[in-house]
Design a protein around this motif. Structure first.
Motif, PDB file in Angstrom:
ATOM      1  N   GLY A  31      25.485  13.979 -13.967  1.00 19.18           N
ATOM      2  CA  GLY A  31      26.467  14.975 -13.540  1.00 19.18           C
ATOM      3  C   GLY A  31      27.368  15.418 -14.677  1.00 19.18           C
ATOM      4  N   VAL A  38      16.712  15.424 -17.389  1.00 19.01           N
ATOM      5  CA  VAL A  38      15.805  14.495 -18.077  1.00 19.01           C
ATOM      6  C   VAL A  38      16.062  13.061 -17.607  1.00 19.01           C
ATOM      7  N   ILE A  40      17.124  12.084 -14.695  1.00 19.56           N
ATOM      8  CA  ILE A  40      16.521  11.933 -13.359  1.00 19.56           C
ATOM      9  C   ILE A  40      14.998  11.851 -13.490  1.00 19.56           C
ATOM     10  N   GLY A 232      25.456  21.064 -10.801  1.00 19.64           N
ATOM     11  CA  GLY A 232      24.921  20.989 -12.161  1.00 19.64           C
ATOM     12  C   GLY A 232      26.021  20.788 -13.181  1.00 19.64           C
ATOM     13  N   ARG A 233      25.594  20.722 -14.428  1.00 19.71           N
ATOM     14  CA  ARG A 233      26.574  20.609 -15.503  1.00 19.71           C
ATOM     15  C   ARG A 233      27.405  21.882 -15.532  1.00 19.71           C
ATOM     16  N   VAL A 262      29.827  21.365  -7.726  1.00  9.23           N
ATOM     17  CA  VAL A 262      29.593  19.932  -7.943  1.00  9.23           C
ATOM     18  C   VAL A 262      29.084  19.717  -9.366  1.00  9.23           C
ATOM     19  N   GLY A 263      29.734  18.782 -10.064  1.00  8.80           N
ATOM     20  CA  GLY A 263      29.376  18.509 -11.460  1.00  8.80           C
ATOM     21  C   GLY A 263      30.660  18.425 -12.261  1.00  8.80           C
ATOM     22  N   GLY A 291      33.811  17.677  -8.289  1.00  6.84           N
ATOM     23  CA  GLY A 291      33.533  16.682  -9.335  1.00  6.84           C
ATOM     24  C   GLY A 291      32.052  16.323  -9.351  1.00  6.84           C
ATOM     25  N   ALA A 292      31.705  15.409 -10.277  1.00 10.76           N
ATOM     26  CA  ALA A 292      30.313  14.960 -10.346  1.00 10.76           C
ATOM     27  C   ALA A 292      30.059  13.993  -9.193  1.00 10.76           C
ATOM     28  N   ILE A 293      28.906  14.101  -8.603  1.00 12.29           N
ATOM     29  CA  ILE A 293      28.520  13.195  -7.517  1.00 12.29           C
ATOM     30  C   ILE A 293      27.282  12.438  -7.993  1.00 12.29           C
ATOM     31  N   ASN A 295      23.748  10.890  -8.415  1.00 10.32           N
ATOM     32  CA  ASN A 295      22.523  11.482  -7.898  1.00 10.32           C
ATOM     33  C   ASN A 295      22.087  10.883  -6.560  1.00 10.32           C
ATOM     34  N   PHE A 302      24.087  19.552  -1.422  1.00 12.92           N
ATOM     35  CA  PHE A 302      23.153  20.628  -1.089  1.00 12.92           C
ATOM     36  C   PHE A 302      23.225  20.942   0.401  1.00 12.92           C
ATOM     37  N   GLU A 315      16.151  28.072 -17.670  1.00 17.61           N
ATOM     38  CA  GLU A 315      15.728  26.770 -17.139  1.00 17.61           C
ATOM     39  C   GLU A 315      14.242  26.602 -17.416  1.00 17.61           C
ATOM     40  N   VAL A 320      17.447  21.674  -9.753  1.00 20.21           N
ATOM     41  CA  VAL A 320      18.431  21.883  -8.693  1.00 20.21           C
ATOM     42  C   VAL A 320      17.857  22.809  -7.608  1.00 20.21           C
TER      43      VAL A 320
HETATM   44  N1  UDP Z   1      23.337  16.248 -10.604  1.00 19.05           N
HETATM   45  C1  UDP Z   1      23.863  15.165  -9.929  1.00 19.05           C
HETATM   46  N2  UDP Z   1      25.208  15.109  -9.747  1.00 19.05           N
HETATM   47  C2  UDP Z   1      26.053  16.070 -10.176  1.00 19.05           C
HETATM   48  C3  UDP Z   1      25.515  17.184 -10.851  1.00 19.05           C
HETATM   49  C4  UDP Z   1      24.135  17.246 -11.056  1.00 19.05           C
HETATM   50  O1  UDP Z   1      23.144  14.256  -9.501  1.00 19.05           O
HETATM   51  O2  UDP Z   1      27.249  15.948  -9.977  1.00 19.05           O
HETATM   52  C5  UDP Z   1      21.869  16.304 -10.816  1.00 19.05           C
HETATM   53  C6  UDP Z   1      21.165  17.386 -10.060  1.00 19.05           C
HETATM   54  O3  UDP Z   1      21.011  17.035  -8.690  1.00 19.05           O
HETATM   55  C7  UDP Z   1      19.849  17.472 -10.843  1.00 19.05           C
HETATM   56  C8  UDP Z   1      20.303  17.173 -12.277  1.00 19.05           C
HETATM   57  O4  UDP Z   1      21.591  16.583 -12.170  1.00 19.05           O
HETATM   58  O5  UDP Z   1      18.970  16.470 -10.418  1.00 19.05           O
HETATM   59  C9  UDP Z   1      20.399  18.417 -13.127  1.00 19.05           C
HETATM   60  O6  UDP Z   1      19.124  18.760 -13.532  1.00 19.05           O
HETATM   61  P1  UDP Z   1      18.747  20.209 -14.111  1.00 19.05           P
HETATM   62  O7  UDP Z   1      17.349  20.124 -14.605  1.00 19.05           O
HETATM   63  O8  UDP Z   1      19.047  21.239 -13.089  1.00 19.05           O
HETATM   64  O9  UDP Z   1      19.742  20.463 -15.297  1.00 19.05           O
HETATM   65  P2  UDP Z   1      19.961  19.840 -16.737  1.00 19.05           P
HETATM   66  O10 UDP Z   1      21.299  19.227 -16.641  1.00 19.05           O
HETATM   67  O11 UDP Z   1      18.870  18.857 -17.029  1.00 19.05           O
HETATM   68  O12 UDP Z   1      19.924  20.993 -17.667  1.00 19.05           O
END
Ligand code: UDP
Length: 408
Positions: A31, A38, A40, A232-233, A262-263, A291-293, A295, A302, A315, A320
């Motif tokens: 998050g 990557v 995940i 996302g970030r 969220v993030g 905030g970040a949650i 995974n 969602f 992307e 997501v």
């Molecule tokens: N994610 C999460 N918590 C957060 C924000 C993001 O678990 O607070 C997860 C989201 O569910 C997804 C991953 O972070 O599984 C983001 O992956 P993505 O490939 O979309 O983006 P990246 O950050 O790798 O560019």
């Protein structure tokens, strides 16, 4: 559409597999700006491979002196190797410590004979390549992103592009979406001789439809009303700034809606800046920064949304969007990269050019229309995400890496 109907090949025996993920420790909470898809991907791939009975060792860089050097997790062993100071480093900074990482990996590979190396991101790709050559081990590299996607062309980016070019020519490559075939030809001037398109997966047990009101209560947001969700970030490339602008336009167009964001990062959070942006547009009270949650619980975010926005500038895949679909939520996404394959009208989705704010406001508004919302939701559920199970994806990667059997 991706051709995902291939069945998971049965394995002749259990293999020993080394996953190299130098920059992304699968044990990290996701998050923050440094940890995303990557992390995940590697975690789920390792878990799924272990479920087949393979021996799985994941190698990542040590970033915390307190963290154990090795630990068992979900059927696999995670090893944290020394490569530079045991502190957080940016990905480009890690490149200065590849020799140390290679020495540590060499020692580990002396202790155990692996059948296959699966590497992730260019830093690990170059390490995997060196080990595979020295020891005659099969190596498959997953390209999660590309140096050519960067605007700046500093020394490290040029080095990265050269390493990626070499990997594309010499190593079996897993790419996450069909759109990359053209990208390789356009940006790297080559057609990779051994290439398989294998999408990322989603944990179908966790990401599934659920009760909207319940999840909103759990997240502390008002139960009633319509919400656009963002997960996302919070970096600029993810398009969150444009989403806030488009959201303001959506409301100015007369759509009553809230935005769930969220993030976020523990250090250097952009939340205050984004909050100020929302305030400038007069929509601060309608934008909820959650905030970040972790995974493990992010599926709630969602499920709480009526439509999920994925406004990224680029992307390679778009995890997501897949997670939202798995939760039965329609997606509006940028018309780029892997999102083109994942977000389609047939799966209840719509795509817009990344910077087209009016287009975004229009598409979000259309998706939130009451009748349309039900229709799109029905389409998402009908299309399903079954082919994206991690076990099916893990088995395709191994089969391809060992035998090049599922090259497209
Ligand atoms: N994610 C999460 N918590 C957060 C924000 C993001 O678990 O607070 C997860 C989201 O569910 C997804 C991953 O972070 O599984 C983001 O992956 P993505 O490939 O979309 O983006 P990246 O950050 O790798 O560019």
């Amino acid at each position: 559409m991706l051709s995902l109907e291939r069945r998971a090949p049965a394995f002749a025996r259990a293999y020993s597999i080394a996953l190299i993920s130098l920059h992304a420790d699968p044990a990290t909470v996701v998050g923050s700006p440094q940890n995303g898809g990557v992390t995940i991907y590697v975690r789920e791939l390792a878990r799924a491979l272990a479920q087949f009975g393979h021996r799985v060792d994941v190698f990542t860089r040590r970033t915390d002196p307190q963290a154990p050097a090795s630990e068992r997790r979900d059927g696999y062993t995670l090893h944290r190797i020394a490569a530079g100071p045991p502190a957080h480093l940016g990905n480009d900074e890690i490149a200065a410590h590849l020799d140390e990482a290679l020495a540590a990996l060499d020692e580990a590979f002396d202790r155990h004979a692996y059948d296959l190396i699966s590497s992730h991101y260019w830093l690990s790709g170059t390490l995997g390549d060196a080990l595979a050559r020295r020891r005659g081990i099969a190596h498959v590299h997953t390209l999660h992103s590309h140096g050519t996607a960067r605007k700046r062309r500093d020394a490290i980016t040029l080095e990265r592009i050269e390493i990626e070019r070499k990997l594309l020519q010499t190593t079996p490559i897993v790419t996450l979406s069909p759109s990359h075939r053209e990208l390789f030809a356009r940006d790297y001037g080559l057609v990779p001789p051994r290439l398989a398109v294998v999408p990322a997966g989603v944990d179908l047990a966790r990401f599934r439809p659920g009760d909207v009101a319940e999840t909103r209560r759990a997240l502390g947001v008002p139960e009633r009303g319509r919400y656009v969700g963002y997960v996302g970030r919070l970096t600029r490339e993810k398009g969150i700034d444009e989403l806030i602008s488009a959201f303001a336009l959506l409301r100015a167009n007369g759509t009553e809606a809230g935005l769930l964001v969220v993030g976020g990062a523990q250090r250097g959070s952009r939340v205050p800046e984004l909050r100020a942006l929302a305030a400038r547009f007069g929509v601060a009270e309608h934008v909820h920064f959650l905030g970040a949650i972790p995974n493990a619980r992010v599926a709630d975010a969602f499920r709480a949304a009526d439509v999920v926005a994925v406004p990224s500038h680029y992307e390679a895949f778009g995890l997501v969007a897949l997670e939202a679909r798995a939760c039965g939520v329609p997606v509006v996404a940028s018309d780029v990269g892997g999102l083109r394959d994942l977000v389609t009208p047939a799966s209840g989705g719509a795509r817009v050019a990344p910077g087209d704010l009016a287009g975004w406001a229009r598409e979000l508004g259309a998706a939130l229309e009451p009748g349309e919302l039900q229709r799109r939701r029905a389409r998402v559920l009908h299309e399903g995400v079954g082919p994206y199970s991690w076990t099916s994806i893990a088995s395709r990667i191994v089969a391809f890496g060992l035998h090049d059997v599922c090259a497209d």
